[in-house]
Each structure stands twice: as C-alpha cells, then as structure tokens.
Design a protein around this motif. Structure first.
Motif, PDB file in Angstrom:
ATOM      1  N   TYR A 201      -1.815  37.283  36.836  1.00  0.00           N
ATOM      2  CA  TYR A 201      -1.146  37.255  35.532  1.00  0.00           C
ATOM      3  C   TYR A 201       0.324  36.843  35.686  1.00  0.00           C
ATOM      4  O   TYR A 201       0.854  36.088  34.858  1.00  0.00           O
ATOM      5  N   THR A 202       0.974  37.327  36.742  1.00  0.00           N
ATOM      6  CA  THR A 202       2.365  36.940  36.992  1.00  0.00           C
ATOM      7  C   THR A 202       2.469  35.441  37.244  1.00  0.00           C
ATOM      8  O   THR A 202       3.347  34.757  36.707  1.00  0.00           O
ATOM      9  N   VAL A 203       1.548  34.931  38.049  1.00  0.00           N
ATOM     10  CA  VAL A 203       1.519  33.495  38.349  1.00  0.00           C
ATOM     11  C   VAL A 203       1.277  32.681  37.092  1.00  0.00           C
ATOM     12  O   VAL A 203       1.981  31.698  36.808  1.00  0.00           O
ATOM     13  N   THR A 204       0.291  33.080  36.317  1.00  0.00           N
ATOM     14  CA  THR A 204      -0.059  32.356  35.093  1.00  0.00           C
ATOM     15  C   THR A 204       1.110  32.300  34.115  1.00  0.00           C
ATOM     16  O   THR A 204       1.406  31.251  33.534  1.00  0.00           O
ATOM     17  N   ALA A 205       1.772  33.431  33.921  1.00  0.00           N
ATOM     18  CA  ALA A 205       2.897  33.490  32.982  1.00  0.00           C
ATOM     19  C   ALA A 205       4.022  32.567  33.429  1.00  0.00           C
ATOM     20  O   ALA A 205       4.600  31.823  32.619  1.00  0.00           O
ATOM     21  N   TRP A 206       4.346  32.579  34.725  1.00  0.00           N
ATOM     22  CA  TRP A 206       5.452  31.744  35.216  1.00  0.00           C
ATOM     23  C   TRP A 206       5.105  30.269  35.099  1.00  0.00           C
ATOM     24  O   TRP A 206       5.945  29.461  34.681  1.00  0.00           O
ATOM     25  N   LEU A 207       3.902  29.900  35.466  1.00  0.00           N
ATOM     26  CA  LEU A 207       3.509  28.493  35.402  1.00  0.00           C
ATOM     27  C   LEU A 207       3.563  27.968  33.968  1.00  0.00           C
ATOM     28  O   LEU A 207       4.024  26.850  33.719  1.00  0.00           O
ATOM     29  N   ALA A 208       3.109  28.771  33.016  1.00  0.00           N
ATOM     30  CA  ALA A 208       3.124  28.348  31.614  1.00  0.00           C
ATOM     31  C   ALA A 208       4.551  28.184  31.104  1.00  0.00           C
ATOM     32  O   ALA A 208       4.843  27.263  30.341  1.00  0.00           O
ATOM     33  N   GLU A 209       5.431  29.073  31.534  1.00  0.00           N
ATOM     34  CA  GLU A 209       6.825  29.022  31.076  1.00  0.00           C
ATOM     35  C   GLU A 209       7.590  27.853  31.693  1.00  0.00           C
ATOM     36  O   GLU A 209       8.595  27.394  31.141  1.00  0.00           O
ATOM     37  N   ASN A 210       7.122  27.359  32.820  1.00  0.00           N
ATOM     38  CA  ASN A 210       7.841  26.303  33.536  1.00  0.00           C
ATOM     39  C   ASN A 210       7.037  25.011  33.631  1.00  0.00           C
ATOM     40  O   ASN A 210       7.263  24.192  34.523  1.00  0.00           O
ATOM     41  N   VAL A 211       6.139  24.833  32.671  1.00  0.00           N
ATOM     42  CA  VAL A 211       5.244  23.678  32.717  1.00  0.00           C
ATOM     43  C   VAL A 211       6.011  22.357  32.641  1.00  0.00           C
ATOM     44  O   VAL A 211       5.615  21.366  33.266  1.00  0.00           O
ATOM     45  N   GLU A 212       7.127  22.328  31.925  1.00  0.00           N
ATOM     46  CA  GLU A 212       7.881  21.079  31.808  1.00  0.00           C
ATOM     47  C   GLU A 212       8.448  20.657  33.157  1.00  0.00           C
ATOM     48  O   GLU A 212       8.366  19.483  33.539  1.00  0.00           O
TER      49      GLU A 212
END
Length: 216
Positions: A119-130
């Motif tokens: 969940y930590t990984v998923t949240a960070w990746l989504a927030e930094n997708v750009e």
C-alpha cells in the motif's frame, strides 16, 4: 471512421493520459495480489532435517489423503515472483528518484507486513506518476511487472479489482456504470488494451482514440 483527424499534440496528450490511467490501475492491484498470494502460500515450517515439512510428501496417518504431497497451487511461487519484480522495479525507480520507497528483497513472511508495504508503494507511485513517466529506461521492467499483474489478476479473480476511477458513462444506456479494466494486447504485445463493461445494460466496449459508439 468519424472523419476527424487527430493531430500530433492531441495524440501525445491521449497517449500520456492513457499511460497514466494504465499505470495507476496496474499499481493499484499490487496490495490485493500480494495479500492474496501471501495468504494462500504455505508457510515455511522448519524441521530437524531436510528443510520445510511442506517440501516433501506428508503422511497423514490414515485415510484418503495418505502420502499425498501438499501443494498451494503455485501461490508461493507467484508471491515470490510478484514481490521480486516489484523490488526490482522500485530499485530502478529509486536510482532516479531517491525519495521512492524501497522494500526488502524477500517477501515478508507476515502477510500484514507485506500488504502494508504494498500500500505504501502504491500510494507513492500514484502520487509521483508524472515524474516516473520520464524514466524511460525503467519501461522494460515496468512492462514485465504489469504483465505479471494482469496474469495474476486473472488467476486470482476472487481477490477482486482495486478501482479508484469512477465508472464511465455508458453510450448505450446513459448510466454511469461502465467499469474499465486492462487486458493483454494482441500477439504478445506489452501494450495492454482497455476494455469496458456496463454493469447496467451489459454493453461491452473496446479502446478507441476517437471514442466512437461502442468504444472507450
């Protein structure tokens, strides 16, 4: 054909948004799949000699299941493969973006720990997708990870599907009830394809940049 030609800027904008949508959908599946495969995987129980008791045929002491090898249907292998690919991908992202989260190389024995890390990984990746979209050299590992996610999602269908996007409006019944998923492309292409299903009228949709009737 609609008679409308898409210019280069529109095509580029479409491709970027398409990639973002695909990226977030795929990474959102990580916690569910990691939890499911970790839960189904047999624990490694030490014995005095010979490694895990689950590595060899078990003698039950009587009955139909005497000496039948116990197996977990491949969940242990799937869990390790998914975690290893996620670890490899994060290592590559981290080399460019030092703020990216990292995880232990081996999948945690505790399912809750594995799920929280995912969940930590998923949240960070989504927030930094750009920022991640500019990391073109991570694409091969990204393709491998996402292909595995699609494959495991089909194998463990009971895990469900994580959806952060709201249902789209159906062009047939006008209800906001179209759910969108991603499936493997044709002929082994690493580029996935969007498909949609209206939960109201049952209409199915396929991806098309022109958004014609019956397409996404």
């Amino acid at each position: 054909m609609t008679g409308y030609e898409v210019d280069a800027d529109e095509q580029a904008a479409y491709e970027y948004q398409r990639w973002v949508t695909s990226y977030v959908w795929h990474t959102d599946q990580l916690p569910l799949l990691i939890e499911t495969t970790s839960t189904l995987a047999l624990p490694s129980i030490g014995v005095s000699r010979g490694g895990s008791a689950f590595d060899r045929p078990q003698v039950t002491g009587g009955g139909y299941y005497d000496s039948v090898p116990i197996r977990d249907g491949g969940a242990t292998t799937d869990s390790r493969e998914l975690w290893a690919l996620m670890w490899r991908y994060l290592e590559q992202v981290h080399s460019h973006l030092p703020a990216a989260p990292t995880v232990d190389r081996d999948v945690p024995q505790d399912t809750g720990t594995a799920r929280r890390a995912a969940y930590t990984v998923t949240a960070w990746l989504a927030e930094n997708v750009e920022a991640i979209s500019d990391l073109h050299d991570v694409a091969p590992v990204e393709d491998d990870l996402f292909a595995l996610i699609r494959r495991l999602r089909g194998r463990y269908a009971t895990a469900g599907t994580a959806r952060r996007a709201r249902p789209r409006t159906c062009t047939t019944c006008s209800e906001a009830a179209v759910i969108v998923d991603w499936i493997d492309g044709a002929n082994g292409s690493p580029r996935p394809v969007q498909v949609g299903l209206c939960r109201s009228c049952g209409e199915t949709f396929t991806e098309d940049i022109n958004h014609a009737n019956g397409s996404l």
